[in-house]
Design an enzyme around this catalytic site. Structure first.
Site, PDB file in Angstrom:
ATOM      1  N   CYS A  80       0.725  -1.236  -0.005  1.00  0.00           N
ATOM      2  CA  CYS A  80       0.096  -0.009  -0.080  1.00  0.00           C
ATOM      3  C   CYS A  80       0.862   1.040   0.112  1.00  0.00           C
ATOM      4  O   CYS A  80       1.960   1.420   0.796  1.00  0.00           O
ATOM      5  CB  CYS A  80      -0.913   0.101   1.136  1.00  0.00           C
ATOM      6  SG  CYS A  80      -1.738   1.363   1.511  1.00  0.00           S
ATOM      7  N   CYS A 108      -3.942  -0.106   8.817  1.00  0.00           N
ATOM      8  CA  CYS A 108      -3.196  -1.354   8.997  1.00  0.00           C
ATOM      9  C   CYS A 108      -1.959  -0.891   9.964  1.00  0.00           C
ATOM     10  O   CYS A 108      -1.438   0.214   9.850  1.00  0.00           O
ATOM     11  CB  CYS A 108      -2.581  -1.809   7.771  1.00  0.00           C
ATOM     12  SG  CYS A 108      -4.197  -2.036   6.381  1.00  0.00           S
ATOM     13  N   CYS A 152      -7.819   1.175  -1.276  1.00  0.00           N
ATOM     14  CA  CYS A 152      -7.330   0.497   0.100  1.00  0.00           C
ATOM     15  C   CYS A 152      -7.350  -1.090  -0.265  1.00  0.00           C
ATOM     16  O   CYS A 152      -8.525  -1.505  -0.643  1.00  0.00           O
ATOM     17  CB  CYS A 152      -8.235   0.698   0.867  1.00  0.00           C
ATOM     18  SG  CYS A 152      -8.141   0.061   2.603  1.00  0.00           S
ATOM     19  N   GLN A 197     -19.809  -9.044  11.068  1.00  0.00           N
ATOM     20  CA  GLN A 197     -18.454  -9.219  11.067  1.00  0.00           C
ATOM     21  C   GLN A 197     -18.117  -8.813   9.378  1.00  0.00           C
ATOM     22  O   GLN A 197     -18.675  -9.071   8.431  1.00  0.00           O
ATOM     23  CB  GLN A 197     -17.992 -10.777  11.352  1.00  0.00           C
ATOM     24  CG  GLN A 197     -18.448 -11.262  12.887  1.00  0.00           C
ATOM     25  CD  GLN A 197     -17.223 -10.742  13.782  1.00  0.00           C
ATOM     26  OE1 GLN A 197     -16.453  -9.796  13.292  1.00  0.00           O
ATOM     27  NE2 GLN A 197     -17.312 -11.468  14.917  1.00  0.00           N
ATOM     28  N   TYR A 244     -24.035 -12.092  24.927  1.00  0.00           N
ATOM     29  CA  TYR A 244     -23.324 -10.953  23.745  1.00  0.00           C
ATOM     30  C   TYR A 244     -23.977 -11.379  22.554  1.00  0.00           C
ATOM     31  O   TYR A 244     -23.022 -11.363  21.686  1.00  0.00           O
ATOM     32  CB  TYR A 244     -22.164 -10.786  24.169  1.00  0.00           C
ATOM     33  CG  TYR A 244     -21.694 -10.296  25.422  1.00  0.00           C
ATOM     34  CD1 TYR A 244     -21.674  -9.020  25.888  1.00  0.00           C
ATOM     35  CD2 TYR A 244     -21.063 -11.197  26.172  1.00  0.00           C
ATOM     36  CE1 TYR A 244     -21.272  -8.631  27.174  1.00  0.00           C
ATOM     37  CE2 TYR A 244     -20.388 -10.737  27.508  1.00  0.00           C
ATOM     38  CZ  TYR A 244     -20.583  -9.517  27.772  1.00  0.00           C
ATOM     39  OH  TYR A 244     -20.223  -9.083  29.162  1.00  0.00           O
ATOM     40  N   GLU A 271     -28.903 -10.260  24.661  1.00  0.00           N
ATOM     41  CA  GLU A 271     -28.172  -9.148  24.125  1.00  0.00           C
ATOM     42  C   GLU A 271     -28.639  -7.839  24.722  1.00  0.00           C
ATOM     43  O   GLU A 271     -29.809  -7.654  24.620  1.00  0.00           O
ATOM     44  CB  GLU A 271     -28.092  -9.238  22.688  1.00  0.00           C
ATOM     45  CG  GLU A 271     -27.565  -7.555  21.840  1.00  0.00           C
ATOM     46  CD  GLU A 271     -26.331  -7.518  21.994  1.00  0.00           C
ATOM     47  OE1 GLU A 271     -26.037  -6.328  22.854  1.00  0.00           O
ATOM     48  OE2 GLU A 271     -25.092  -8.486  21.988  1.00  0.00           O
ATOM     49  N   ASP A 326     -19.254 -13.774  23.599  1.00  0.00           N
ATOM     50  CA  ASP A 326     -18.434 -13.113  22.570  1.00  0.00           C
ATOM     51  C   ASP A 326     -18.721 -11.712  22.978  1.00  0.00           C
ATOM     52  O   ASP A 326     -19.434 -10.950  22.253  1.00  0.00           O
ATOM     53  CB  ASP A 326     -19.043 -13.499  21.208  1.00  0.00           C
ATOM     54  CG  ASP A 326     -18.196 -12.728  20.156  1.00  0.00           C
ATOM     55  OD1 ASP A 326     -17.224 -12.375  20.253  1.00  0.00           O
ATOM     56  OD2 ASP A 326     -18.888 -12.918  18.944  1.00  0.00           O
ATOM     57  N   CYS A 338     -12.201 -10.839  20.963  1.00  0.00           N
ATOM     58  CA  CYS A 338     -11.387  -9.831  19.965  1.00  0.00           C
ATOM     59  C   CYS A 338     -10.243  -9.245  20.927  1.00  0.00           C
ATOM     60  O   CYS A 338      -9.613  -8.180  20.298  1.00  0.00           O
ATOM     61  CB  CYS A 338     -12.477  -8.968  19.464  1.00  0.00           C
ATOM     62  SG  CYS A 338     -13.162  -7.996  20.494  1.00  0.00           S
TER      63      CYS A 338
END
Length: 454
Positions: free
Chosen positions: A75, A84, A162, A286, A315, A336, A384, A411
């Site tokens: 890039c 990134c 991108c 996602q 979640y 949730e 999650d 995550c």
């Protein structure tokens, strides 16, 4: 410090590690210096910038001995853009580093040196994977710019390409930017709160090819609307949905409260495995569907379902994991706190003809005890959570009711390690951890951990 490191000092140092955000770490007499662009195993020349009591920051001047994993970033704005962090590290090197990140926090924070951390499951092609792009527009020196924010700033790095987003997003970003002035449309200026176009959001259903374009504007009415719609349809004739979101607030938040249909239909459909999902302009979904299938497949494997289990999905969001689990479980109960997500989850269950998944709005630590009080018993609990990890009260709830198996999708390896330690102290044992690379070229890594009641 028993020594003195001052701003603008030039030093030659050895890089030992990477931080969670991809900066190299070198230590001078035990004092850590964080160096963006440096890689582990390298000898580099640096210039010291900011120094704090326990650590400092430095600028990379020269690499005197390069890592064998250093590559030229493909890039052209990589060194400016904050999207990134790891394009200068080979993909093989990225996967090794991400596994090391998980291993380190499990040892240091989780005190779990005995727990296996498997090699990271990566992508065959780690480019063009994002199915959603959020592109800011602005004016700089009388010229329309669009692209992505420079790290830790609100300055847009102008680009037409991108290489982790879709080609359709590139085409729309570039064409809209270069033809805006011709149709009389102004980009938004966040300093003066003037102009019209704030953001362009492009969402693509990878499995279906359906395309949604969302224009975030400062006002609902703007005379160039029809010209913009025609421009989008010319650039992307396959577009199935054009939406407008109105955000009239002086804020960095992307979306406002009002969303309107301009063309086509208000949703697109995508599939993960054999489950279909309806995606609206503001749905959480996602961004890497290929790796999402890997991630959820791992969660399903760890759940070890044989068809007679009752499962909690805390979640649960729009029901993505819940609907995967429902294919193998007797019943799945999703909870949730966001009402709109539960509405989406119920709609997605109906869309797929899944009748053994139930969804309820509320905090998991409140709803789960209510289910137990009503006589429900659960074999497996899947969590999650967001980056901050599980709510403390939810962890207490897990330890109180003790489902025999916990599958933790994370995550953030740091908060995962913290929460695993709490559950370990309460009688669970972590069996193994499988990292999954959801965001190639970035420093982020997701994990699935399996815990069983001792």
């Amino acid at each position: 410090m028993s020594f003195s490191i001052n701003r603008n000092d030039r030093l030659n140092v050895f890089v030992e590690d990477l931080t969670h955000d991809g900066s190299g770490v070198a230590k001078v007499d035990g004092y850590p210096l964080f160096i963006p662009g440096a890689l582990p195993g390298e000898e580099v020349e640096i210039q010291v910038g900011k120094t704090l009591k326990n650590y400092g920051f430095a600028r990379l001047l020269n690499v005197t001995k390069a890592s064998p994993h250093r590559v030229e970033p493909p890039c052209h704005v990589f060194w400016e853009c904050g999207g990134c962090q790891m394009q200068h590290l080979s993909y093989e090197g990225q996967l090794v580093q991400k596994r090391k990140t998980v291993r380190d926090v499990m040892d240091r924070i989780g005190k779990l040196p005995h727990v296996p951390v498997h090699p990271v499951k990566g992508m065959e092609d780690p480019w063009r994977y994002r199915n959603k792009s959020q592109i800011p527009f602005s004016e700089q020196d009388g010229k329309v710019v669009s692209g992505f924010y420079k790290s830790r700033t609100h300055h847009i790095v102008d680009t037409d390409v991108c290489i982790i987003q879709s080609e359709e997003a590139d085409e729309l970003m570039s064409t809209l930017k270069h033809e805006m002035h011709a149709i009389g449309l102004e980009a938004y200026d966040d300093k003066t709160h003037r102009g019209m176009l704030r953001h362009l959001i492009v969402r693509k259903g990878r499995a279906t090819g359906e395309l949604m374009v969302v224009l975030v504007t400062r006002k609902k009415k703007f005379p160039q609307k029809d010209a913009v719609i025609d421009l989008i349809k010319r650039v992307a004739p396959e577009v199935t949905s054009i939406m407008q979101n109105v955000n009239d607030q002086k804020t960095n938040v992307i979306f406002g409260n009002e969303t309107n249909l301009l063309y086509g239909k208000p949703i697109i459909v995508d599939s993960i495995g054999n489950i279909d999902f309806e995606i609206s302009a503001r749905s959480f979904y996602q961004v890497n569907p290929i790796q999402t299938e890997v991630l959820y497949g791992q969660a399903l494997e760890y759940a070890q379902l044989r068809g007679n289990e009752t499962v909690i999905d805390a979640y649960c969001g729009i029901g993505t994991i819940s609907l995967f689990l429902a294919q193998k479980a007797k019943e799945v109960y999703g909870v949730e706190i966001v009402p709109e997500a539960i509405k989406d989850a119920k709609r997605n269950a109906e869309l797929n003809g899944i009748t053994n998944a139930k969804f309820e709005t509320g905090a998991a630590e409140v709803v789960i005890p209510k289910w137990y009080a009503a006589g429900k018993r659960f074999d497996v609990l899947v969590v999650d959570p967001p980056r901050k990890g599980c709510d403390e009260e939810l962890l207490k709830t897990i330890l109180e009711y003790k489902p025999k198996r916990v599958v933790y999708v994370s995550c953030n390896p740091g908060t995962l390690a913290r929460d695993l330690r709490i559950l370990e102290d309460g009688g669970y044992r972590t069996q193994e951890i499988q990292p999954v690379d959801m965001f190639p070229q970035s420093s982020h890594v997701e994990c699935v951990a399996l815990m069983e009641l001792e």
